[in-house]
Scaffold this active site. Structure first.
Site, PDB file in Angstrom:
ATOM      1  N   ASN A  58       0.832  -1.176   0.005  1.00 51.85           N
ATOM      2  CA  ASN A  58      -0.151   0.312   0.273  1.00 51.85           C
ATOM      3  C   ASN A  58       0.648   1.073   0.319  1.00 51.85           C
ATOM      4  O   ASN A  58       1.360   1.816   0.901  1.00 51.85           O
ATOM      5  CB  ASN A  58      -0.813   0.163   1.436  1.00 51.85           C
ATOM      6  CG  ASN A  58      -2.022   1.323   1.762  1.00 51.85           C
ATOM      7  OD1 ASN A  58      -1.736   1.997   0.244  1.00 51.85           O
ATOM      8  ND2 ASN A  58      -2.234   1.461   1.895  1.00 51.85           N
ATOM      9  N   LYS A 112      -0.294   4.249  -0.487  1.00 54.34           N
ATOM     10  CA  LYS A 112      -0.467   5.585   0.189  1.00 54.34           C
ATOM     11  C   LYS A 112      -0.540   6.593  -0.516  1.00 54.34           C
ATOM     12  O   LYS A 112      -0.730   6.340  -1.752  1.00 54.34           O
ATOM     13  CB  LYS A 112      -0.287   5.742   1.453  1.00 54.34           C
ATOM     14  CG  LYS A 112      -0.382   4.633   2.212  1.00 54.34           C
ATOM     15  CD  LYS A 112       0.216   4.789   3.709  1.00 54.34           C
ATOM     16  CE  LYS A 112      -0.215   3.313   4.874  1.00 54.34           C
ATOM     17  NZ  LYS A 112      -0.150   3.533   6.152  1.00 54.34           N
ATOM     18  N   HIS A 138      -9.382   1.147   5.361  1.00 54.26           N
ATOM     19  CA  HIS A 138      -8.296   1.504   6.303  1.00 54.26           C
ATOM     20  C   HIS A 138      -7.925   2.298   7.505  1.00 54.26           C
ATOM     21  O   HIS A 138      -9.561   2.792   7.199  1.00 54.26           O
ATOM     22  CB  HIS A 138      -7.109   1.850   5.170  1.00 54.26           C
ATOM     23  CG  HIS A 138      -5.938   1.621   5.907  1.00 54.26           C
ATOM     24  ND1 HIS A 138      -5.403   2.852   6.114  1.00 54.26           N
ATOM     25  CD2 HIS A 138      -4.695   0.984   5.099  1.00 54.26           C
ATOM     26  CE1 HIS A 138      -3.879   2.621   6.604  1.00 54.26           C
ATOM     27  NE2 HIS A 138      -3.848   1.655   5.861  1.00 54.26           N
ATOM     28  N   GLU A 184      -6.605   4.931   8.438  1.00 54.96           N
ATOM     29  CA  GLU A 184      -6.397   6.292   7.662  1.00 54.96           C
ATOM     30  C   GLU A 184      -7.435   6.904   7.005  1.00 54.96           C
ATOM     31  O   GLU A 184      -7.794   7.657   7.251  1.00 54.96           O
ATOM     32  CB  GLU A 184      -5.091   6.146   6.849  1.00 54.96           C
ATOM     33  CG  GLU A 184      -3.531   6.119   7.578  1.00 54.96           C
ATOM     34  CD  GLU A 184      -2.802   5.404   6.492  1.00 54.96           C
ATOM     35  OE1 GLU A 184      -3.278   5.441   5.419  1.00 54.96           O
ATOM     36  OE2 GLU A 184      -1.556   5.251   7.255  1.00 54.96           O
ATOM     37  N   GLU A 199      -5.277  -4.859  11.461  1.00 53.91           N
ATOM     38  CA  GLU A 199      -4.525  -3.955  11.598  1.00 53.91           C
ATOM     39  C   GLU A 199      -4.888  -2.723  12.224  1.00 53.91           C
ATOM     40  O   GLU A 199      -5.350  -1.993  12.592  1.00 53.91           O
ATOM     41  CB  GLU A 199      -4.388  -2.270   9.926  1.00 53.91           C
ATOM     42  CG  GLU A 199      -3.974  -4.066   8.544  1.00 53.91           C
ATOM     43  CD  GLU A 199      -3.600  -2.744   7.587  1.00 53.91           C
ATOM     44  OE1 GLU A 199      -1.752  -2.909   7.101  1.00 53.91           O
ATOM     45  OE2 GLU A 199      -4.302  -1.613   7.380  1.00 53.91           O
ATOM     46  N   GLY A 233       2.761   2.739  10.740  1.00 56.37           N
ATOM     47  CA  GLY A 233       3.822   4.148  10.361  1.00 56.37           C
ATOM     48  C   GLY A 233       4.137   3.326  11.013  1.00 56.37           C
ATOM     49  O   GLY A 233       4.695   5.293  11.768  1.00 56.37           O
ATOM     50  N   SER A 281       4.111  -1.530  10.540  1.00 54.86           N
ATOM     51  CA  SER A 281       5.064  -1.834  10.528  1.00 54.86           C
ATOM     52  C   SER A 281       5.181  -2.902  10.353  1.00 54.86           C
ATOM     53  O   SER A 281       6.441  -3.944  10.824  1.00 54.86           O
ATOM     54  CB  SER A 281       5.278  -1.399  11.910  1.00 54.86           C
ATOM     55  OG  SER A 281       5.259  -0.014  12.219  1.00 54.86           O
TER      56      SER A 281
END
Ligand code: PGA
Length: 256
Positions: free
Chosen positions: A13, A15, A98, A100, A169, A175, A215
Site C-alpha cells: 500500500n 498510500k 483502512h 487512515e 491492522e 507507520g 510496521s
C-alpha cells in the site's frame, strides 16, 4: 473444521507517495524480482492516478493491482471519487476500511459496509481492514472492536467471496515502527476467524485469508509468516522500497 489451503497474499500500500516518474521506476523495479511468483499473491496499491501505469508495467506478469479506496455509489456527482465499476479492468483488489480512511476522513462503519457491498457486487476482491486503537487495546476492548467493525461491515452480506481477505491492522502499529508481536497478531487473527465463522460458516472462516499489517519489515516478516492464522501482510512503508518489499514477499513464499 474444513480443510482448505489458503494462498498467502502480500499487499503493498503506497498510500499517497510518489510522483509519476518515481512511481514508474518503483513499478519496474518490482516487476523484475516478483513477476514469476506463483506461490503467493502479490498486489500493489499505487495512488489512483498511477493505476493505469501499474497495469501497463505488470502486464502478463503474476503481479496484481489494487485500489486504495472506492466510493460506494456506482456513478454520480461525487467530485474526486471513483466507483467500483470504474475499477473493473484495472484493479483486482480494493482496500476497504483502512484506519487512515476511518480516522482521517471520518469513514463510518456504515460507509464501509456500503463500500464492501459495491466492491463485491462489482466482482472485485475486497481487502477489509480492521483493528483497534492503542486505548482500545489498553482497556481490553480489542475483541469487541473487531466484532463491531466486522459485523457492521458485513451487514446484509449473505456470503463472503471464497478466500476473502481481511487485514488485521492495529492502529498503534501502523507507520509507527512498533509492530504488534507475532503472538498478538496471531491471537487477533484467531478472533477474526472465529467471528467470521459465527457470522457466516466454517468454510468462509477457514478459507478466509488474514493479513497482518502495521510496521512489517524485512526483520519481523518471518515471525508473522510462521503464525498459523496469518496468511500474508499489508505493507505500507516497506512497500516503497523494492528490495525490502521483494524480500518480504520471498519470506512469505518460503514460509507458507
Ligand atoms: P506500515 O503501514 O507498514 O507503514 O505500518 C501499513 C498499512 O497502513 O497498511
Amino acid at each position: 473444521m474444513v480443510n482448505v489451503s489458503r494462498t498467502p497474499i502480500i499487499g503493498g500500500n503506497w498510500k499517497m507517495h510518489h510522483t509519476r516518474g518515481l512511481a514508474r521506476e518503483l513499478l519496474f523495479s518490482l516487476r523484475a524480482p516478483l513477476e514469476d511468483f506463483h506461490q503467493i499473491e502479490i498486489v500493489i496499491f499505487p495512488p489512483a492516478p498511477w493505476l493505469g501505469d501499474a497495469v501497463d508495467v505488470f502486464e502478463s506478469s503474476s503481479i496484481l493491482v489494487g485500489a486504495q479506496n472506492v466510493h460506494s455509489a456506482s456513478e454520480g456527482a461525487f467530485t474526486g471519487e471513483q466507483s467500483a465499476a470504474m475499477l473493473i479492468g484495472t484493479a483486482n483488489y480494493v482496500i476497504v476500511g483502512h484506519s487512515e480512511r476511518r480516522l482521517l476522513f471520518g469513514e463510518t462503519d456504515r460507509q464501509i459496509n456500503e463500500k464492501l457491498h459495491s466492491v463485491i457486487d462489482a466482482g472485485l476482491e475486497p481487502i477489509l481492514a480492521v483493528g483497534e486503537s492503542q486505548d482500545e487495546r489498553a482497556s481490553g476492548e480489542t475483541d469487541n472492536v473487531l466484532r463491531r467493525q466486522l459485523f457492521a461491515a458485513f451487514e446484509n452480506i449473505e456470503m463472503l467471496p471464497v478466500g476473502m481477505v481481511i487485514a488485521y491492522e492495529p492502529v498503534w502499529a501502523i507507520g509507527t515502527g512498533m509492530s504488534a508481536s507475532p503472538e498478538i497478531a496471531q491471537m487477533a487473527a484467531v478472533t477474526v476467524r472465529a467471528l467470521v465463522a459465527e457470522r457466516f460458516d466454517e468454510l468462509a472462516a477457514d478459507s478466509l485469508r488474514i493479513q497482518y499489517g502495521g510496521s512489517v519489515n524485512t526483520t519481523n516478516a518471518s515471525a508473522f509468516a510462521s503464525q498459523t492464522d496469518i496468511d500474508g501482510a499489508l505493507i505500507g512503508g516497506a512497500s516503497l522500497n523494492s528490495n525490502d518489499f521483494s524480500a518480504i514477499c520471498e519470506i512469505f513464499a518460503r514460509t507458507q
